[in-house]
Write a protein that holds these residues in place. Sequence first.
Motif, PDB file in Angstrom:
ATOM      1  N   LEU A 157       0.981   0.210  -3.424  1.00 34.09           N
ATOM      2  CA  LEU A 157      -0.102   0.077  -2.589  1.00 34.09           C
ATOM      3  C   LEU A 157       0.167   1.189  -1.362  1.00 34.09           C
ATOM      4  O   LEU A 157      -0.899   1.797  -1.026  1.00 34.09           O
ATOM      5  CB  LEU A 157      -0.020  -1.244  -1.992  1.00 34.09           C
ATOM      6  CG  LEU A 157      -1.063  -1.698  -0.687  1.00 34.09           C
ATOM      7  CD1 LEU A 157      -2.370  -1.616  -0.844  1.00 34.09           C
ATOM      8  CD2 LEU A 157      -0.872  -2.807  -0.179  1.00 34.09           C
ATOM      9  N   VAL A 158       1.478   1.481  -1.004  1.00 37.09           N
ATOM     10  CA  VAL A 158       1.641   2.432  -0.136  1.00 37.09           C
ATOM     11  C   VAL A 158       1.357   3.894  -0.708  1.00 37.09           C
ATOM     12  O   VAL A 158       0.732   4.576   0.082  1.00 37.09           O
ATOM     13  CB  VAL A 158       3.109   2.389   0.500  1.00 37.09           C
ATOM     14  CG1 VAL A 158       3.549   3.343   1.301  1.00 37.09           C
ATOM     15  CG2 VAL A 158       3.221   1.007   1.323  1.00 37.09           C
ATOM     16  N   LEU A 159       1.791   3.942  -1.675  1.00 36.46           N
ATOM     17  CA  LEU A 159       1.603   5.235  -2.489  1.00 36.46           C
ATOM     18  C   LEU A 159      -0.071   5.698  -2.483  1.00 36.46           C
ATOM     19  O   LEU A 159      -0.348   6.802  -2.167  1.00 36.46           O
ATOM     20  CB  LEU A 159       2.280   5.432  -3.815  1.00 36.46           C
ATOM     21  CG  LEU A 159       2.520   6.590  -4.665  1.00 36.46           C
ATOM     22  CD1 LEU A 159       3.266   7.601  -3.248  1.00 36.46           C
ATOM     23  CD2 LEU A 159       2.965   6.585  -5.957  1.00 36.46           C
ATOM     24  N   GLN A 198      -0.052   3.408  10.972  1.00 34.04           N
ATOM     25  CA  GLN A 198      -1.532   3.353  10.320  1.00 34.04           C
ATOM     26  C   GLN A 198      -1.252   2.945   9.006  1.00 34.04           C
ATOM     27  O   GLN A 198      -2.345   2.499   8.390  1.00 34.04           O
ATOM     28  CB  GLN A 198      -1.820   4.866  10.520  1.00 34.04           C
ATOM     29  CG  GLN A 198      -2.246   5.456  11.670  1.00 34.04           C
ATOM     30  CD  GLN A 198      -2.575   7.049  11.705  1.00 34.04           C
ATOM     31  OE1 GLN A 198      -2.063   7.546  10.972  1.00 34.04           O
ATOM     32  NE2 GLN A 198      -3.601   7.521  12.646  1.00 34.04           N
ATOM     33  N   THR A 199      -0.370   3.534   7.976  1.00 35.36           N
ATOM     34  CA  THR A 199      -0.171   3.036   6.784  1.00 35.36           C
ATOM     35  C   THR A 199       0.120   1.689   6.582  1.00 35.36           C
ATOM     36  O   THR A 199      -0.408   1.044   5.976  1.00 35.36           O
ATOM     37  CB  THR A 199       1.039   3.862   6.081  1.00 35.36           C
ATOM     38  OG1 THR A 199       0.787   5.160   6.506  1.00 35.36           O
ATOM     39  CG2 THR A 199       1.054   3.457   4.526  1.00 35.36           C
ATOM     40  N   ALA A 200       0.761   0.916   7.464  1.00 34.88           N
ATOM     41  CA  ALA A 200       1.051  -0.532   7.547  1.00 34.88           C
ATOM     42  C   ALA A 200      -0.240  -1.154   7.777  1.00 34.88           C
ATOM     43  O   ALA A 200      -0.470  -2.069   7.020  1.00 34.88           O
ATOM     44  CB  ALA A 200       2.361  -0.946   8.486  1.00 34.88           C
ATOM     45  N   LEU A 201      -0.898  -0.732   8.653  1.00 35.71           N
ATOM     46  CA  LEU A 201      -2.137  -1.464   8.864  1.00 35.71           C
ATOM     47  C   LEU A 201      -3.231  -1.302   7.975  1.00 35.71           C
ATOM     48  O   LEU A 201      -3.579  -2.282   7.483  1.00 35.71           O
ATOM     49  CB  LEU A 201      -2.782  -0.879  10.309  1.00 35.71           C
ATOM     50  CG  LEU A 201      -2.137  -1.463  11.713  1.00 35.71           C
ATOM     51  CD1 LEU A 201      -2.578  -0.341  12.682  1.00 35.71           C
ATOM     52  CD2 LEU A 201      -2.284  -2.816  12.000  1.00 35.71           C
ATOM     53  N   ARG A 202      -3.286  -0.282   7.390  1.00 36.90           N
ATOM     54  CA  ARG A 202      -4.190   0.029   6.079  1.00 36.90           C
ATOM     55  C   ARG A 202      -3.656  -1.061   4.813  1.00 36.90           C
ATOM     56  O   ARG A 202      -4.630  -1.087   4.276  1.00 36.90           O
ATOM     57  CB  ARG A 202      -4.190   1.637   5.795  1.00 36.90           C
ATOM     58  CG  ARG A 202      -5.259   2.005   5.002  1.00 36.90           C
ATOM     59  CD  ARG A 202      -5.590   3.419   4.937  1.00 36.90           C
ATOM     60  NE  ARG A 202      -6.651   3.555   4.548  1.00 36.90           N
ATOM     61  CZ  ARG A 202      -7.037   4.724   3.508  1.00 36.90           C
ATOM     62  NH1 ARG A 202      -5.876   5.532   3.158  1.00 36.90           N
ATOM     63  NH2 ARG A 202      -8.004   4.876   3.055  1.00 36.90           N
ATOM     64  N   CYS A 203      -2.383  -1.141   4.903  1.00 34.85           N
ATOM     65  CA  CYS A 203      -1.939  -1.837   3.586  1.00 34.85           C
ATOM     66  C   CYS A 203      -1.696  -3.407   3.897  1.00 34.85           C
ATOM     67  O   CYS A 203      -1.453  -4.220   2.863  1.00 34.85           O
ATOM     68  CB  CYS A 203      -0.873  -1.275   3.154  1.00 34.85           C
ATOM     69  SG  CYS A 203      -0.823   0.491   2.572  1.00 34.85           S
ATOM     70  N   SER A 204      -2.251  -3.784   5.013  1.00 39.40           N
ATOM     71  CA  SER A 204      -1.929  -5.144   5.588  1.00 39.40           C
ATOM     72  C   SER A 204      -0.360  -5.412   5.281  1.00 39.40           C
ATOM     73  O   SER A 204      -0.192  -6.612   4.836  1.00 39.40           O
ATOM     74  CB  SER A 204      -2.770  -5.969   4.907  1.00 39.40           C
ATOM     75  OG  SER A 204      -4.081  -5.760   5.265  1.00 39.40           O
ATOM     76  N   LEU A 205       0.420  -4.678   5.499  1.00 41.09           N
ATOM     77  CA  LEU A 205       1.767  -4.921   5.584  1.00 41.09           C
ATOM     78  C   LEU A 205       2.744  -4.774   6.751  1.00 41.09           C
ATOM     79  O   LEU A 205       2.143  -3.991   7.700  1.00 41.09           O
ATOM     80  CB  LEU A 205       2.659  -3.682   4.617  1.00 41.09           C
ATOM     81  CG  LEU A 205       2.088  -3.762   3.098  1.00 41.09           C
ATOM     82  CD1 LEU A 205       2.880  -2.494   2.433  1.00 41.09           C
ATOM     83  CD2 LEU A 205       2.735  -4.994   2.411  1.00 41.09           C
ATOM     84  N   SER A 206       3.882  -5.333   6.819  1.00 38.71           N
ATOM     85  CA  SER A 206       4.504  -5.183   8.218  1.00 38.71           C
ATOM     86  C   SER A 206       5.038  -3.702   8.185  1.00 38.71           C
ATOM     87  O   SER A 206       5.193  -3.077   7.242  1.00 38.71           O
ATOM     88  CB  SER A 206       5.685  -6.124   8.134  1.00 38.71           C
ATOM     89  OG  SER A 206       6.703  -5.672   7.241  1.00 38.71           O
ATOM     90  N   LEU A 207       5.557  -3.432   9.392  1.00 38.46           N
ATOM     91  CA  LEU A 207       6.187  -1.834   9.414  1.00 38.46           C
ATOM     92  C   LEU A 207       7.330  -1.816   8.660  1.00 38.46           C
ATOM     93  O   LEU A 207       7.594  -0.956   8.016  1.00 38.46           O
ATOM     94  CB  LEU A 207       6.396  -1.708  10.838  1.00 38.46           C
ATOM     95  CG  LEU A 207       5.330  -1.468  11.981  1.00 38.46           C
ATOM     96  CD1 LEU A 207       5.956  -1.340  13.448  1.00 38.46           C
ATOM     97  CD2 LEU A 207       4.515  -0.155  11.614  1.00 38.46           C
ATOM     98  N   ARG A 208       8.125  -2.825   8.613  1.00 37.23           N
ATOM     99  CA  ARG A 208       9.425  -3.004   7.924  1.00 37.23           C
ATOM    100  C   ARG A 208       9.124  -2.868   6.374  1.00 37.23           C
ATOM    101  O   ARG A 208       9.790  -2.135   5.644  1.00 37.23           O
ATOM    102  CB  ARG A 208      10.209  -4.139   8.261  1.00 37.23           C
ATOM    103  CG  ARG A 208      11.748  -4.099   7.107  1.00 37.23           C
ATOM    104  CD  ARG A 208      12.453  -3.208   8.000  1.00 37.23           C
ATOM    105  NE  ARG A 208      13.843  -2.975   7.481  1.00 37.23           N
ATOM    106  CZ  ARG A 208      14.460  -1.969   7.073  1.00 37.23           C
ATOM    107  NH1 ARG A 208      14.160  -0.866   7.411  1.00 37.23           N
ATOM    108  NH2 ARG A 208      15.828  -2.084   6.612  1.00 37.23           N
ATOM    109  N   ALA A 209       8.411  -3.527   5.776  1.00 38.55           N
ATOM    110  CA  ALA A 209       7.821  -3.484   4.304  1.00 38.55           C
ATOM    111  C   ALA A 209       7.387  -2.292   4.119  1.00 38.55           C
ATOM    112  O   ALA A 209       7.725  -1.769   2.958  1.00 38.55           O
ATOM    113  CB  ALA A 209       6.680  -4.726   4.022  1.00 38.55           C
ATOM    114  N   THR A 210       6.608  -1.647   4.923  1.00 38.36           N
ATOM    115  CA  THR A 210       5.967  -0.181   4.613  1.00 38.36           C
ATOM    116  C   THR A 210       7.309   0.720   4.717  1.00 38.36           C
ATOM    117  O   THR A 210       7.179   1.759   3.799  1.00 38.36           O
ATOM    118  CB  THR A 210       4.960  -0.002   5.692  1.00 38.36           C
ATOM    119  OG1 THR A 210       3.985  -0.942   5.620  1.00 38.36           O
ATOM    120  CG2 THR A 210       4.223   1.412   5.320  1.00 38.36           C
TER     121      THR A 210
END
Length: 64
Positions: free
Chosen positions: A20-22, A41-53
């Motif tokens: 998803l991040v890639l 921006q990437t975390a928001l776009r992927c609906s992930l936490s900052l840490r997971a991203t």
Amino acid sequence: MSMEALNWAFSVKCTPTQKLVLVALADRADTEGGCGPSLTQTALRCSLSLRATQLALIALSMRE
């Protein structure tokens, strides 16, 4: 958006979160393969936490 980058991202074998991040990063790639979205921006776009991203990015960067 670089279709070449997206096609490459979809071909990489990795975990779903990493994929998803890639793909999110590949979607932001320019024609030279560079991209520069922030972690937030990437975390928001992927609906992930900052840490997971961040963990996904670390894991991807450690791949050979």
